[in-house]
Write a protein that holds these residues in place. Sequence first.
Motif, PDB file in Angstrom:
ATOM      1  N   ILE A 120      21.790  41.695  51.876  1.00 50.57           N
ATOM      2  CA  ILE A 120      21.709  41.646  50.414  1.00 50.57           C
ATOM      3  C   ILE A 120      22.973  40.982  49.882  1.00 50.57           C
ATOM      4  N   MET A 121      22.800  39.953  49.076  1.00 55.83           N
ATOM      5  CA  MET A 121      23.943  39.387  48.380  1.00 55.83           C
ATOM      6  C   MET A 121      24.088  40.120  47.048  1.00 55.83           C
ATOM      7  N   VAL A 122      25.314  40.526  46.727  1.00 55.69           N
ATOM      8  CA  VAL A 122      25.513  41.281  45.493  1.00 55.69           C
ATOM      9  C   VAL A 122      26.600  40.633  44.640  1.00 55.69           C
ATOM     10  N   GLY A 123      26.347  40.617  43.325  1.00 54.24           N
ATOM     11  CA  GLY A 123      27.352  40.190  42.360  1.00 54.24           C
ATOM     12  C   GLY A 123      27.979  41.439  41.771  1.00 54.24           C
ATOM     13  N   LEU A 124      29.291  41.564  41.920  1.00 51.84           N
ATOM     14  CA  LEU A 124      29.955  42.816  41.544  1.00 51.84           C
ATOM     15  C   LEU A 124      31.348  42.562  40.972  1.00 51.84           C
ATOM     16  N   SER A 125      32.011  43.640  40.617  1.00 54.02           N
ATOM     17  CA  SER A 125      33.381  43.569  40.121  1.00 54.02           C
ATOM     18  C   SER A 125      34.348  43.617  41.295  1.00 54.02           C
ATOM     19  N   ALA A 126      35.042  42.495  41.542  1.00 55.25           N
ATOM     20  CA  ALA A 126      36.058  42.486  42.592  1.00 55.25           C
ATOM     21  C   ALA A 126      37.202  43.415  42.228  1.00 55.25           C
ATOM     22  N   THR A 127      37.498  43.490  40.948  1.00 57.93           N
ATOM     23  CA  THR A 127      38.595  44.342  40.488  1.00 57.93           C
ATOM     24  C   THR A 127      38.348  45.791  40.874  1.00 57.93           C
ATOM     25  N   TYR A 128      37.101  46.247  40.705  1.00 58.30           N
ATOM     26  CA  TYR A 128      36.784  47.627  41.070  1.00 58.30           C
ATOM     27  C   TYR A 128      36.620  47.781  42.570  1.00 58.30           C
ATOM     28  N   LEU A 129      35.957  46.821  43.208  1.00 60.58           N
ATOM     29  CA  LEU A 129      35.736  46.915  44.656  1.00 60.58           C
ATOM     30  C   LEU A 129      37.072  47.038  45.396  1.00 60.58           C
ATOM     31  N   TYR A 130      38.017  46.175  45.031  1.00 60.71           N
ATOM     32  CA  TYR A 130      39.319  46.172  45.698  1.00 60.71           C
ATOM     33  C   TYR A 130      40.295  47.185  45.096  1.00 60.71           C
ATOM     34  N   LYS A 131      39.956  47.675  43.871  1.00 60.52           N
ATOM     35  CA  LYS A 131      40.897  48.504  43.102  1.00 60.52           C
ATOM     36  C   LYS A 131      42.244  47.775  43.000  1.00 60.52           C
ATOM     37  N   SER A 132      42.132  46.511  42.641  1.00 60.99           N
ATOM     38  CA  SER A 132      43.304  45.649  42.497  1.00 60.99           C
ATOM     39  C   SER A 132      43.629  45.492  41.023  1.00 60.99           C
ATOM     40  N   ALA A 133      44.757  44.845  40.739  1.00 64.17           N
ATOM     41  CA  ALA A 133      45.099  44.517  39.360  1.00 64.17           C
ATOM     42  C   ALA A 133      44.116  43.474  38.836  1.00 64.17           C
ATOM     43  N   ARG A 134      43.970  43.429  37.511  1.00 65.61           N
ATOM     44  CA  ARG A 134      43.147  42.381  36.912  1.00 65.61           C
ATOM     45  C   ARG A 134      43.838  41.027  37.090  1.00 65.61           C
ATOM     46  N   GLU A 135      43.149  39.951  36.740  1.00 63.30           N
ATOM     47  CA  GLU A 135      43.657  38.617  37.057  1.00 63.30           C
ATOM     48  C   GLU A 135      43.885  37.790  35.801  1.00 63.30           C
ATOM     49  N   PHE A 136      44.899  36.907  35.873  1.00 61.40           N
ATOM     50  CA  PHE A 136      45.306  36.153  34.686  1.00 61.40           C
ATOM     51  C   PHE A 136      45.713  34.730  35.056  1.00 61.40           C
ATOM     52  N   GLY A 137      45.383  33.777  34.178  1.00 64.57           N
ATOM     53  CA  GLY A 137      45.868  32.413  34.325  1.00 64.57           C
ATOM     54  C   GLY A 137      45.003  31.542  35.210  1.00 64.57           C
ATOM     55  N   PRO A 138      45.342  30.243  35.277  1.00 59.82           N
ATOM     56  CA  PRO A 138      44.522  29.283  36.040  1.00 59.82           C
ATOM     57  C   PRO A 138      44.470  29.570  37.529  1.00 59.82           C
ATOM     58  N   ASN A 139      45.483  30.245  38.054  1.00 56.63           N
ATOM     59  CA  ASN A 139      45.501  30.570  39.488  1.00 56.63           C
ATOM     60  C   ASN A 139      45.001  31.976  39.777  1.00 56.63           C
ATOM     61  N   MET A 140      44.501  32.646  38.742  1.00 59.49           N
ATOM     62  CA  MET A 140      43.970  34.003  38.878  1.00 59.49           C
ATOM     63  C   MET A 140      44.978  34.933  39.548  1.00 59.49           C
ATOM     64  N   ASP A 141      46.214  34.920  39.025  1.00 56.86           N
ATOM     65  CA  ASP A 141      47.260  35.790  39.556  1.00 56.86           C
ATOM     66  C   ASP A 141      47.029  37.222  39.095  1.00 56.86           C
ATOM     67  N   TYR A 142      47.407  38.180  39.944  1.00 58.57           N
ATOM     68  CA  TYR A 142      47.261  39.581  39.559  1.00 58.57           C
ATOM     69  C   TYR A 142      48.254  39.919  38.459  1.00 58.57           C
ATOM     70  N   ASP A 143      47.740  40.526  37.379  1.00 56.51           N
ATOM     71  CA  ASP A 143      48.576  40.881  36.228  1.00 56.51           C
ATOM     72  C   ASP A 143      47.905  42.050  35.533  1.00 56.51           C
ATOM     73  N   ASP A 144      48.461  43.236  35.707  1.00 51.12           N
ATOM     74  CA  ASP A 144      47.814  44.441  35.180  1.00 51.12           C
ATOM     75  C   ASP A 144      47.854  44.529  33.661  1.00 51.12           C
ATOM     76  N   LEU A 145      48.688  43.725  33.006  1.00 54.97           N
ATOM     77  CA  LEU A 145      48.795  43.784  31.547  1.00 54.97           C
ATOM     78  C   LEU A 145      47.992  42.680  30.868  1.00 54.97           C
ATOM     79  N   ARG A 146      48.152  41.460  31.305  1.00 59.97           N
ATOM     80  CA  ARG A 146      47.458  40.337  30.673  1.00 59.97           C
ATOM     81  C   ARG A 146      46.123  40.018  31.347  1.00 59.97           C
ATOM     82  N   GLY A 147      45.889  40.570  32.503  1.00 59.84           N
ATOM     83  CA  GLY A 147      44.728  40.199  33.302  1.00 59.84           C
ATOM     84  C   GLY A 147      43.391  40.642  32.758  1.00 59.84           C
ATOM     85  N   GLU A 148      42.336  39.989  33.266  1.00 55.70           N
ATOM     86  CA  GLU A 148      40.948  40.314  32.948  1.00 55.70           C
ATOM     87  C   GLU A 148      40.223  40.691  34.241  1.00 55.70           C
TER      88      GLU A 148
END
Length: 210
Positions: A120-148
């Motif tokens: 099964i291919m699934v579309g999901l939230s990587a942020t929740y799956l990894y429990k990582s910081a949200r991502e920000f900017g053109p390089n999708m850097d981890y940023d818990d304050l500005r990230g999405e």
Amino acid sequence: MHTLYQFYGDSIELNTIINEVHHLKDGGTLGALLAVHALNRGYNTTIYSYNLQVFDPTWFDKDSDFLIERLQKQMVFKKDPKLQTAASAYLDFLHLGGKVKFKDLRSNVITKYLQNEQPIMVGLSATYLYKSAREFGPNMDYDDLRGEPSGHFVLLHGYDSKTREVFIADPIIKNPLKEGQLYKMNIDRVMNAILLGIVTYDANLIIITP
């Protein structure tokens, strides 16, 4: 997609898939766009969708003609570019014979396929799956304050009923879990990640079969 095609003995090149699947302007793609690619290659494709940004709850369990009609009318009122892209992709999907299902996401929805050796291919939230910081900017850097929140696709390919863990194949070589591309995760966390995929216009299960 490449891994799934390989599973079926389809020798399509990875670069061919990358070139043929439509990409979003802000990066990435959508589950419906991946599913359209599979339909165009002659596969049968069903999407279980939990995306209330695209589908209204009152449309659940309706036939394809009804969904096509409502998606077309919705696009008249909602001009958000990502919604327009997603709705257009689903219209193509439905016109090509794809099926959309709406069903409460319980573990047996997933395990009935995995226990029959159906990936099964699934579309999901990587942020929740990894429990990582949200991502920000053109390089999708981890940023818990500005990230999405960030979306992602992974392939589920097995299930251990004793531990309630799903086997995952992940296209990211170095992911925040630091466990490589093949790992196991509790099915409850995977289901939560799928439902939270609504934030990035997915939240779906994509069943592709010859």
